[in-house]
Design a protein around this motif. Structure first.
Motif, mmCIF file in Angstrom:
data_model
loop_
_atom_site.group_PDB
_atom_site.id
_atom_site.type_symbol
_atom_site.label_atom_id
_atom_site.label_comp_id
_atom_site.label_asym_id
_atom_site.label_seq_id
_atom_site.Cartn_x
_atom_site.Cartn_y
_atom_site.Cartn_z
ATOM 1 N N ARG A 199 10.245 -1.799 -10.671
ATOM 2 C CA ARG A 199 11.051 -0.603 -9.951
ATOM 3 C C ARG A 199 11.459 -0.743 -8.854
ATOM 4 N N SER A 200 10.433 -1.189 -7.802
ATOM 5 C CA SER A 200 10.335 -1.456 -6.680
ATOM 6 C C SER A 200 10.778 -2.719 -6.288
ATOM 7 N N GLY A 201 10.976 -3.631 -7.087
ATOM 8 C CA GLY A 201 11.016 -5.012 -6.657
ATOM 9 C C GLY A 201 10.131 -5.912 -6.370
ATOM 10 N N ARG A 202 9.137 -5.288 -6.642
ATOM 11 C CA ARG A 202 7.626 -5.904 -6.090
ATOM 12 C C ARG A 202 6.929 -6.756 -7.240
ATOM 13 N N ARG A 203 7.882 -7.101 -8.286
ATOM 14 C CA ARG A 203 7.065 -7.819 -9.257
ATOM 15 C C ARG A 203 6.359 -8.985 -8.903
ATOM 16 N N GLY A 204 5.221 -9.271 -9.006
ATOM 17 C CA GLY A 204 4.572 -10.907 -8.650
ATOM 18 C C GLY A 204 4.107 -10.546 -7.282
ATOM 19 N N GLN A 205 4.321 -9.334 -6.542
ATOM 20 C CA GLN A 205 3.851 -9.227 -4.970
ATOM 21 C C GLN A 205 2.665 -9.120 -4.686
ATOM 22 N N PRO A 206 2.021 -9.159 -3.823
ATOM 23 C CA PRO A 206 0.644 -9.104 -3.439
ATOM 24 C C PRO A 206 0.277 -7.529 -3.799
ATOM 25 N N VAL A 207 -1.166 -7.616 -4.370
ATOM 26 C CA VAL A 207 -1.818 -6.300 -4.828
ATOM 27 C C VAL A 207 -3.059 -5.866 -3.697
ATOM 28 N N GLY A 245 2.777 -18.929 -4.302
ATOM 29 C CA GLY A 245 2.574 -19.650 -2.770
ATOM 30 C C GLY A 245 2.477 -18.498 -1.873
ATOM 31 N N ASP A 246 2.392 -17.369 -2.228
ATOM 32 C CA ASP A 246 2.435 -16.209 -1.151
ATOM 33 C C ASP A 246 1.214 -16.203 -0.399
ATOM 34 N N PRO A 247 1.123 -16.407 0.969
ATOM 35 C CA PRO A 247 -0.210 -16.376 1.866
ATOM 36 C C PRO A 247 -0.837 -14.878 1.616
ATOM 37 N N GLU A 248 -0.227 -13.873 1.478
ATOM 38 C CA GLU A 248 -0.677 -12.624 1.377
ATOM 39 C C GLU A 248 -1.476 -12.316 0.144
ATOM 40 N N GLY A 249 -0.846 -12.979 -0.981
ATOM 41 C CA GLY A 249 -1.245 -13.207 -2.334
ATOM 42 C C GLY A 249 -2.897 -13.823 -2.175
ATOM 43 N N VAL A 250 -2.857 -15.056 -1.671
ATOM 44 C CA VAL A 250 -3.980 -15.757 -1.473
ATOM 45 C C VAL A 250 -5.288 -15.024 -0.951
ATOM 46 N N HIS A 251 -4.557 -14.231 0.404
ATOM 47 C CA HIS A 251 -5.451 -13.323 1.099
ATOM 48 C C HIS A 251 -6.073 -12.354 0.394
#
Length: 515
Positions: A199-207, A245-251
């Motif tokens: 819904r928020s368009g954050r699919r696959g975004q860092p959690v 390859g999201d740096p925040e996802g790795v963090h």
């Protein structure tokens, strides 16, 4: 209220098609297989107050009935154990009167009930098979369908194992057999979490880490399982972001790993054992696979980019920055390969099953059994007091410690900070909350000072790896010069960071305990 004990797995569509025909699974079947089409609508306010409070409100159409369900947990503990309130209602709007006496009632105060509306829905074809395994009754549900939020849509293929009666160890053993037989993965995100992300368009975004809710009377063993699953949820929820390859996802995945490793350390009194060491080794492996991407990203963003901005015409810095950026890309490629590997899939599901019903949870030796059954509030104060005392003692000698010892002190501070977060719900009264927040601010200041010192040490190590002094090409010499500029500037800060660490350690010694 019912307490739902459920484990979610994900699998390719072909696995869901093959599962019902599996001979060993058919031998476990102890009732009629059902096939249903389920349409579920999830409701919330426009600013998602329910999601923020860890509550889900669902209205499901099933076999001509409308079932309203209120759930708590929202997956922060891996969806293993959640509160659930069901009621059959009429109409296509929630019956908010049924929220009385549930966590939803508190969320709906101050007029929020007027803003409740549908935010997304799921369409699922479900095959349900009742199973008997060991001494337990388990319901197997195979879900194929999609989630829709506005014009956005996402397919889903899930396996749910719900313990209807019996021992969680039987549930874990069944899930392990699934994992050994088919390429299934631990389902880190619930349908609700996936729906909100879509819904928020954050699919696959860092959690980020979710809240952990403990009860003072809860046993130490139960609390460790809840904390560990929450950390695993944080870790595994960032798989898609790492693959992108999201740096925040790795963090965030690294933070989830550190939190989980810290939890194992905090509860070492009950977790020691051969299987625990195997789990710790695999978590260490994943940490090492993610390390280069994170370290090089910090070097570029926090050190080289500001240095380049300060000296925009310095060609030497530009060459070094470009070289490190190339190495950073390789680091992210390594991180992506790690989370796409069978080893990662096995690591996550093995860790989940270990947290649910590993050997640590069934110690027969009386002292160990007593430690498992001790109330968590009696355990917490001792842990926080002992760890604080050690940090205060070490921080007084911050100026005398070498880089390795300061790094160990920094890790100890992180573990204490994570511990205050793990146990925060046990100190939720207004006065306790204020004292805890003040304590956490001191820890954050100490962690920042030690973190900067660690960055300097890491950059020194990376400099040695990158600058190949034996190859005196013009480019190598330019990189040597640029790295010297960076190191010189950073080392000027070291004395200030050490002084800050000692000062903050003194504040910690004087801080009022919140426990």
């Amino acid at each position: 209220m019912n307490t739902e004990t459920e484990l979610k797995l994900t699998a390719p569509a072909r696995v869901l098609q093959a599962l019902p025909r599996s001979p060993w699974l058919r031998e476990m079947a102890c009732g009629r297989t059902k096939r249903d089409k389920l349409v579920s609508r999830y409701f919330d306010t426009p600013d998602c107050k329910l999601q923020q409070k860890g509550v889900a409100l669902r209205l499901r159409r099933e076999a001509g009935k409308r079932i309203q369900t209120i759930k708590t947990g929202n997956g922060s503990a891996g969806a293993l154990s959640r509160g659930e309130w069901d009621k059959e209602i009429n109409g296509d709007r929630p019956d908010l009167g049924a929220a009385k006496g549930t966590p939803l009632e508190r969320v709906l105060k101050n007029g929020a009930e007027k803003d409740i509306r549908a935010v997304f829905e799921t369409h699922v074809e479900r095959i349900t098979i009742p199973l008997q395994t060991g001494q337990s009754d388990v319901e197997l549900a195979l879900d194929r369908g999609f989630i829709r939020a506005g014009k956005r849509r996402e397919t889903l293929h899930e396996i749910e194992l719900e313990l209807k009666d019996g021992d969680p160890r039987d549930l874990a053993a069944l899930a392990e057999r699934f994992s050994d037989t088919w390429p299934v993965s631990y389902g880190a995100l619930t349908k609700a979490e996936r729906g909100y992300a879509l819904r928020s368009g954050r699919r696959g975004q860092p959690v980020q880490a979710g809240d952990i809710r403990l009860d003072a009377a809860q046993s130490v063993g139960s609390a460790f399982s809840a904390i560990g699953l929450s950390c695993l949820h944080h870790l595994a929820g960032n798989q898609a972001a790492v693959r992108k390859g999201d740096p925040e996802g790795v963090h965030q995945m690294r933070v989830g790993l550190r939190r989980l490793r810290a939890a194992i350390s905090v509860f070492k009194e009950i977790t020691e054992g051969e299987k625990t060491e195997a789990i710790k080794n695999e978590l260490k492996w994943l940490t090492e696979q993610l390390g280069p991407a994170r370290d090089l990203d910090v070097l570029v963003e926090d050190a080289l980019r500001p240095l380049h901005d300060e000296h925009p015409r310095n060609r030497d810095i530009e060459i070094l920055k470009s070289d490190v950026q190339d190495q950073r890309k390789e680091g992210f490629t390594q991180a992506k390969a790690a989370v796409e590997s069978p080893r990662y899939r096995k690591l996550v599901i093995d860790t989940a099953l270990w947290l649910i019903a590993g050997p640590w949870s069934r110690k027969e030796y009386p002292p160990k059994q007593a430690a498992l059954q001790k109330p968590i509030d009696a355990f917490t104060s001792g842990v926080l007091r002992k760890r604080t005392k050690k940090i205060v003692k070490k921080s007084r000698k911050a100026g005398e410690l070498d880089a390795r010892s300061r790094h160990k002190l920094r890790i100890a501070v992180k573990k204490l900070r994570y511990s205050t977060d793990f146990f925060a719900s046990l100190f939720a009264k207004k006065k306790e909350r204020k004292t805890r927040k003040d304590f956490e601010e001191i820890l954050k200041g100490l962690q920042d000072s030690l973190g900067k010192l660690n960055d300097i040490a890491v950059h020194d190590r990376l400099a040695g790896q990158m600058v190949q002094l034996g190859r005196c090409t013009k480019k190598e010499l330019q990189k040597v010069y640029a790295m010297g500029l960076l190191s010189g500037g950073e080392h000027k800060l070291a004395a200030t960071c050490i002084a800050d660490a000692k000062k903050t350690g003194k504040k910690l010694a004087d801080a009022k305990p919140f426990w």
